[in-house]
Design an enzyme around this catalytic site. Structure first.
Site, short mmCIF file in Angstrom:
data_model
loop_
_atom_site.label_atom_id
_atom_site.label_comp_id
_atom_site.label_asym_id
_atom_site.label_seq_id
_atom_site.Cartn_x
_atom_site.Cartn_y
_atom_site.Cartn_z
N ASP A 1 -10.17 36.47 17.71
CA ASP A 1 -9.51 35.83 19.17
C ASP A 1 -10.03 34.60 19.66
O ASP A 1 -11.47 34.57 19.81
CB ASP A 1 -9.48 37.03 20.04
CG ASP A 1 -8.68 36.75 21.28
OD1 ASP A 1 -7.62 36.37 21.29
OD2 ASP A 1 -9.57 36.70 22.47
N GLU B 1 -7.61 32.42 15.29
CA GLU B 1 -6.61 31.77 16.42
C GLU B 1 -7.39 30.38 16.95
O GLU B 1 -8.46 30.57 17.84
CB GLU B 1 -6.57 32.80 17.57
CG GLU B 1 -5.38 32.34 18.52
CD GLU B 1 -5.33 33.47 19.70
OE1 GLU B 1 -4.33 33.56 20.05
OE2 GLU B 1 -6.40 34.00 20.18
#
Length: 652
Positions: free
Chosen positions: A317, A353
């Protein structure tokens, strides 16, 4: 009975039958108190040891070894202050099980286990991801017992469904123990205080959150998760964890302290020149991933999940934060590089990401072998299917898996992770049912969530009984699925998109845990045709060498319009045809015009067979091999067709 002595300089809890080594890193203590409890919920400790820095500390690590301990016992760390008062109990950052008992954190002693079963090790070229929330996937499945719904065991029982669908790799939203109580928002209808349900505020990086277990105990939840991993591997499915190492659930200045704020906040977190927590993640703090002790902590965590628990990879993330220096500038000697070059971690699936919450955007910069989410693919496909102009060149790049330019030539067409929907945004059905987000239930006056959704409701906002609109939405879903599955790259489906899962237009449902976001298993029946379409589309991709081979030089790609060799790249164009020429030649045609277009078929000594036409309504007609007898084919409005070249001999 519980003899103790100075231990090796290790961090965490390392249990053996002979002795247990316990260690904790801190820059804030000259003395530490260690308490041992017979059971996690015992009132009185069976032994206490006050550890002074001169005897027990080396390189800021207090360490001790104790004989006679057993698995399942609990330990508590406390800082001893100069006035001999104690800090609150501290959650061990390395704890493999925790419990909050009578206002205190108890850390559970667990054995070290080595994962012993073979892993599927599916090549990237053959990988099809399925992003899912463990709890939401089975919470509404009435075929399961109530106690197993929303748990690892419930998911384990539904593995045959996922195997039958054809996906290869399950990407689980965070399962680490997290702080769910960070919100001040209330449900505007019920007044209920909302909680973080997605888990992106981790506090335990080595332990599973008990919410997903039948036992509802953290120390037992890991055993249930291990069982899920084993069963997934037996089915030939991989498990990837969505992990958050850019910030923690301790939040900013007013956040709850669990461990790092007590032990060494200046080491674990980044600060600005005013002495305030940096907030590159949008959640209050940012981990200092350039410090050696923080790097060690994160890598130790990843190795644990991979080598001891058996997971097959990780999705990071807001990974840009892990590649930045203290000032937020990109560096080439970052934690990302250490993970990529690690002898164990470099061999598992790594996904990033490649951006953060403060505006950094680093798609294409991640070190090999990281794969990267492609938001460019997401936006391009959404805009094309809804009929936007000026998207043909971008569409062509995405179909080839070449929407990002790489200076690193080791990155090929399987580098980008392609998705059209993900957890943070509309579901695919909502993308085709709402022009605007509808996040009122989140308690922020509909201000939260993305505004640039590139969605289109096809005539009515939300639910409708209009059969024409419903069919337009189903056709739109088939178009999106075709572009996702038939493009080079690694496709990722969002949980439930294969059956038109809806969240009622909520595109930021991180604080919802109810039927509005759960997988509605009745739609497996009501959307059976859509499910079968996705299933057969995935099977088709798996059958084609073009997607399986790592050497794409065996295939030549050319672009065409309604006339062969005359592609229309103009701004106003809304259609394109792709000729994939090789051992198994393919012809893909995409039309987002409001009218039919007749496309010339490529010349061939063989026969063209239509495999897909999304304009058809019945599954037997949508995916069904049918010979093309003419030299052209009529492609209906807002539809996609796929043809393949076959050997054909006319009989009689």
């Amino acid at each position: 009975m519980y003899g103790s002595s100075v231990g090796q300089s290790v961090i965490g809890c390392h249990f053996t039958e002979m002795r247990t080594h316990l260690g904790v890193y801190t820059t804030r203590a000259s003395k530490m108190l260690l308490e041992i409890y017979e059971e996690a919920q015992s009132i009185v400790p069976i032994t206490k040891v006050i550890m002074d820095a001169a005897t027990y500390q080396k390189d800021n690590v207090f360490s001790i070894q104790i004989e006679g301990l057993k698995e399942g016992m609990a330990y508590v760390w406390r800082i001893v202050h100069e006035d001999y008062s104690y800090s609150p109990s501290i959650m061990d950052p390395y704890a493999k099980g925790t419990i909050f008992f009578q206002g205190e954190w108890r850390n559970i002693i667990k054995k070290t286990k080595r994962y012993h079963l073979p892993k599927p090790q599916i090549p990237w070229e053959e990988t099809i991801l399925y992003e899912m929330h463990v709890g939401h996937f089975t919470m509404n499945n009435k075929t399961l017992s109530k106690e197993t719904r929303g748990t690892f065991i419930g998911l384990m029982q539904q593995l045959p469904y996922l195997k039958q669908l054809g996906v290869t790799t399950l990407e689980l939203l965070p399962i680490f123990k997290w702080n769910a109580y960070t919100l001040k928002n209330r449900n505007p209808q019920t007044g209920e205080l909302l909680e973080d349900v997605w888990g992106y505020n981790p506090v335990g990086f080595f332990c599973v959150d008990e919410r997903f277990s039948v036992s509802k105990e953290s120390s037992k939840a890991i055993d249930e998760f291990r069982l899920l991993v084993e069963k997934a591997h037996e089915e030939g499915l991989e498990i990837i964890l969505d992990v958050v190492y850019n910030h923690t659930g301790e939040g900013g200045e007013d956040g709850t302290a669990f461990h790092f704020k007590y032990l060494a906040p200046e080491v674990y977190y980044k600060y600005n020149d005013k002495g305030q927590f940096l907030n590159c993640s949008g959640t209050g703090n940012t981990l200092n991933t350039n410090h050696s002790i923080v790097k060690k902590f994160i890598i130790d965590s990843l190795v644990y999940w991979s080598e001891e628990v058996g997971v097959d990879g990780f999705r990071f993330d807001l990974a840009s934060i892990l590649g930045q220096d203290e000032c937020g500038r990109w560096i080439k000697t970052s934690l990302l590089n250490e993970i990529a070059e690690h002898p164990l971690l470099g061999k598992v699936k790594l996904i990033s990401e490649s951006w953060d919450a403060k505006g950094s955007y680093d798609v294409g910069r991640m070190p090999y072998p990281f794969r990267e989410w492609s938001d460019y693919f997401r936006d391009t496909m959404r805009q094309f299917v809804k009929g936007d102009q000026g998207k043909i060149k971008a569409l062509a790049d995405c179909i080839q898996g070449k929407e990002v330019y790489f200076t690193d030539l080791t990155k090929g067409t399987s580098h980008m992770i392609h998705f059209i929907t993900a957890h943070d945004g509309f579901t695919m059905w909502d993308l085709l049912s709402y022009n605007d987000k509808h996040n009122e239930a989140n308690g922020e006056g509909n201000r939260d969530g993305h505004n640039a959704n590139y969605s289109y409701n096809w005539g009515v906002e939300g639910t409708t009984e209009d059969t024409n609109i419903l069919e337009a939405r189903k056709r739109g879903m088939r178009n999106l699925m075709c572009l996702l599955i038939l493009a080079q790259g690694v496709p990722m489906l969002l949980m439930g998109d294969e059956i038109g899962r809806t969240q009622g237009g909520n595109n930021n449902a991180f604080c919802q845990n109810n039927a509005s976001v759960w997988m509605d298993w009745e739609r497996v029946t009501t959307f059976k045709s859509q499910y079968l379409f996705v299933q057969r589309l995935i099977a088709l991709r798996k059958s084609l060498d073009y997607f399986k081979t790592a050497d794409k030089n065996n295939y030549k790609i050319s672009w065409h319009g309604i006339r062969y060799n005359q592609p229309d790249w103009s701004y106003y164009s809304k259609s394109i045809a792709c000729f994939i020429e090789g051992d198994q030649s393919l012809f893909l045609v995409a039309n987002s015009h409001y009218e039919s277009l007749r496309f010339e078929m490529p010349p061939s000594n063989k026969k063209w067979c239509r495999v897909i036409d999304t304009a058809n309504k019945e599954i037997e007609d949508i995916i069904n091999e049918e010979m093309v007898e003419e030299t052209n084919y009529e492609v209906k409005p807002y539809s996609i067709c796929l043809f393949k070249e076959i050997n054909y001999k006319k009989i009689g």
